[in-house]
Design an enzyme around this catalytic site. Sequence first.
Site, PDB file in Angstrom:
ATOM      1  N   ALA A   1       4.654  -0.277   7.603  1.00  0.00           N
ATOM      2  CA  ALA A   1       4.143  -0.231   8.969  1.00  0.00           C
ATOM      3  C   ALA A   1       3.046  -1.271   9.184  1.00  0.00           C
ATOM      4  O   ALA A   1       3.105  -2.073  10.116  1.00  0.00           O
ATOM      5  CB  ALA A   1       3.605   1.178   9.270  1.00  0.00           C
TER       6      ALA A   1
ATOM      7  N   GLU B   1      -5.208  -2.758   1.015  1.00  0.00           N
ATOM      8  CA  GLU B   1      -4.218  -1.837   0.434  1.00  0.00           C
ATOM      9  C   GLU B   1      -4.830  -1.217  -0.823  1.00  0.00           C
ATOM     10  O   GLU B   1      -5.283  -1.927  -1.713  1.00  0.00           O
ATOM     11  CB  GLU B   1      -2.930  -2.597   0.112  1.00  0.00           C
ATOM     12  CG  GLU B   1      -1.971  -1.879  -0.836  1.00  0.00           C
ATOM     13  CD  GLU B   1      -1.527  -0.496  -0.358  1.00  0.00           C
ATOM     14  OE1 GLU B   1      -1.285  -0.313   0.853  1.00  0.00           O
ATOM     15  OE2 GLU B   1      -1.447   0.414  -1.214  1.00  0.00           O
TER      16      GLU B   1
ATOM     17  N   SER C   1       4.495  -3.721   1.165  1.00  0.00           N
ATOM     18  CA  SER C   1       5.846  -3.765   1.757  1.00  0.00           C
ATOM     19  C   SER C   1       6.942  -3.390   0.781  1.00  0.00           C
ATOM     20  O   SER C   1       7.835  -4.182   0.495  1.00  0.00           O
ATOM     21  CB  SER C   1       6.130  -5.168   2.306  1.00  0.00           C
ATOM     22  OG  SER C   1       5.380  -5.377   3.456  1.00  0.00           O
TER      23      SER C   1
ATOM     24  N   CYS D   1      11.288   4.956  -0.075  1.00  0.00           N
ATOM     25  CA  CYS D   1      12.539   5.715  -0.039  1.00  0.00           C
ATOM     26  C   CYS D   1      13.424   5.374  -1.229  1.00  0.00           C
ATOM     27  O   CYS D   1      14.351   6.108  -1.553  1.00  0.00           O
ATOM     28  CB  CYS D   1      13.321   5.425   1.232  1.00  0.00           C
ATOM     29  SG  CYS D   1      12.309   4.901   2.608  1.00  0.00           S
TER      30      CYS D   1
ATOM     31  N   VAL E   1     -10.164   1.646   1.706  1.00  0.00           N
ATOM     32  CA  VAL E   1     -11.071   1.748   2.853  1.00  0.00           C
ATOM     33  C   VAL E   1     -11.669   3.147   2.846  1.00  0.00           C
ATOM     34  O   VAL E   1     -10.936   4.142   2.747  1.00  0.00           O
ATOM     35  CB  VAL E   1     -10.336   1.454   4.166  1.00  0.00           C
ATOM     36  CG1 VAL E   1     -11.235   1.747   5.370  1.00  0.00           C
ATOM     37  CG2 VAL E   1      -9.883  -0.005   4.195  1.00  0.00           C
TER      38      VAL E   1
END
Lengths: 458, 458
Positions: free
Chosen positions: A13, A36, A42, A46, A84
Amino acid sequence: MAERLVVIGGDAAGMSAASQARRRRTADDLSIVAFEKGRFTSYSACGIPYWVGGLVDERDELIARRPEVFRADYAIDVRTRHEVVDIDLDRREVVAVALDEGRREVREPFDQLVYAIGALPVQPHWAKEGVSGVFGVQTLDDGDALHAWLLRDPKPRHAVVVGGGYIGVEMAEAMVNRGLTATLVERGPQPMSTVDPDMGALVTDKLRTLGIDVRTGLAVTGLDHRDGVVTAVRTDDGTIPADIVVLGLGIRPNTALARDAGLPLGPTGGIRVDLRMRVIGAPGVWAVGDCVESVHRVTGQPVHIPLGTHANKQGRVAGINIGGGYATFPGVIGTAVTRVCDLEVARTGLLSVEADAAGYAFVTATVESTNRAGYFPGADFMTIKLLAERGTGRLLGAQIVGRSEAAKRIDPLAVALWNGMTVEDMVGLDLGYAPPYAPVWDPVLIAARKAVEALGVL
Amino acid sequence: MAERLVVIGGDAAGMSAASQARRRRTADDLSIVAFEKGRFTSYSACGIPYWVGGLVDERDELIARRPEVFRADYAIDVRTRHEVVDIDLDRREVVAVALDEGRREVREPFDQLVYAIGALPVQPHWAKEGVSGVFGVQTLDDGDALHAWLLRDPKPRHAVVVGGGYIGVEMAEAMVNRGLTATLVERGPQPMSTVDPDMGALVTDKLRTLGIDVRTGLAVTGLDHRDGVVTAVRTDDGTIPADIVVLGLGIRPNTALARDAGLPLGPTGGIRVDLRMRVIGAPGVWAVGDCVESVHRVTGQPVHIPLGTHANKQGRVAGINIGGGYATFPGVIGTAVTRVCDLEVARTGLLSVEADAAGYAFVTATVESTNRAGYFPGADFMTIKLLAERGTGRLLGAQIVGRSEAAKRIDPLAVALWNGMTVEDMVGLDLGYAPPYAPVWDPVLIAARKAVEALGVL
């Protein structure tokens, strides 16, 4: 000076948003920093069950684009292993810590912020007690840890998967494919509650023929361990030996940071966004992916459906908008497909229990048909169930359990439902017919006919 | 006294009408007589190439329901080997001859009449000159004759297929599968004119790798024969040896009887019917299947698209209406799928040449993607081409050429087109995603994105 975009979360996303924004705005016009927490960007979460199960050879095949590619080709300053820890909306900056640098603190100012840190596996109290050998499967780092555990010496032999949703079922199969025994513990009456019970029963049968010990109506109460390493799962009906425990209890939006920053959460626990993926009431802040809630187009109600395909679409929408274009995310209708060994399982729209809850009066129709002309080599059976609203005849939901070429037959049903078609109209649909691909009446059309009969409108 | 229904033509369309009518009305209320020229009822003509090619073992597997079943279970008086030679609308009777009884004449009165005698292969003058070894593939009797010819002693070794539409291509492959050499003679610039030339080129390449000699821009002018048995095909550029010639030049509605009876024919040569499949201006007369023309829902123009799936739907509609219910046939959008060896070919809506002819201004977008997540075993490429109207962005047509799990991806596109969706709306569609079944962006959605870009609307 360039406008400053900060992205929190480097998976599908967030990085879709970043790269779409970049496509439309140069680095002189828009600087992009992406934080990240993990080591990867990326990737296909799944795909983890298939890599763990051995169907996909290499972990890195799951990675669509690496940090260095984003840096070199997209001028996106990706900082992996940066967590973060605070969003300060007043000062317009985020605070991150560099995990591999003694938690050195980094403060990064922003004009636009994309919040995309996904979801977290639901963790019961016993999973938080520090016993080793318990794994979620939410990030590639999770998958990496689980995969490494399977290679321990001596090798784990008994897996217990707790929770029988998609991930649980896929992971139980992966464990069996790795040569472990697998017990699937489900609190409810059966696994695969993502389809109606009559359809789910077909899947449960298949799990059992795979050798998976499916235990239903059973709650996990704790873990046994030796030297901090799991040895068994305790339940309200005895213990089950376990060298590895996989959590398949679903996931919840990862919103602690958002909540602390005062961003609005909806009734599903996800962040509330508008059609353009702007966080409601927070100018310049966007949220995308598994951390947001979406509108269900059938009920109009908010839902939390974490799926890579939505995350990618939402990221694209936010990125186009940040880039100065115009795009909206139209909501979801609950389409999902999965594979259980050689069974294909698919759904779209509402389950019976969901249609009931929404207040619909409806009929159901279930048919069995084949993926190809019955006489064509490789013809296999599938079961299709449709829900149609009484009165209007509008399609409310569809479910499929079959073998080959079954799952993606949910797509024409999803498009029909998306467009508000009635089952009566659907009977006339001009779908592809040739003996290698369908009977002369496609199973989708046979199901629509049966639903029309159930409505009694002809 | 019972109302009298006479059905002319015992294949899918006619027998669907008859059995649907019977489901709603007892034999006391409605007597049903069905005349069929051939020996078979309710068979899959579309399956003939696969039986001839050896993929389907037995001819009888193609038969869905035999005459004796209709007689016993449906109280339908099926009379095979009866050719209807006249329809007398004034006297409300048909005249048939019993082909196996010295053409004994039978007169059968009717109150309701269903005309369902399908289509005939287009036969050039040279195919009508009585040379043996020349076959159409329209009926199961045709297929039977062709199949028997292949078993002659000495066995035929060289096949020439004239015409490169679906049937021609499927039959050329069938000949190769039977061990014959096959030459495909196409008058136009390439076979598979059922897709745009750029997509058709992919199919031509495949035909050549199969060993089929594809000869384009070539017209057949006649046949050479020895003792009345074909030995070669003459063309305007030399002769081609042939022990068997298969006609793949398309088919035309079988309307001689209808025309003689004064039933209205449309511009496509098919019988004109209303939405309920009533022949226009002929009370009590219905027509269904390959002999009628349909409305194309995109252009609003009449088209003749002979396909088993339409025939079945139309038969059902007529039967429900004759039975006292209400049903309509909503028209077609030109969806078709076919298999050429391991290539899957699909289309829906308008080709470029058709969109041009209809007066549309449009953009095209072509993408290459995979049927599964790229890292998933068995991932295969497919090419998708979309046509979208300038201005509105409405989907006008779609074509797919790919390998596994490609053809039926035409279905969600067909449903989107059916509902008048724009390509921009389509990008948001909630289609099934899981690594074994699709990349995170389904090829259909990638194609829609590319079409949006081609429109330049974002």
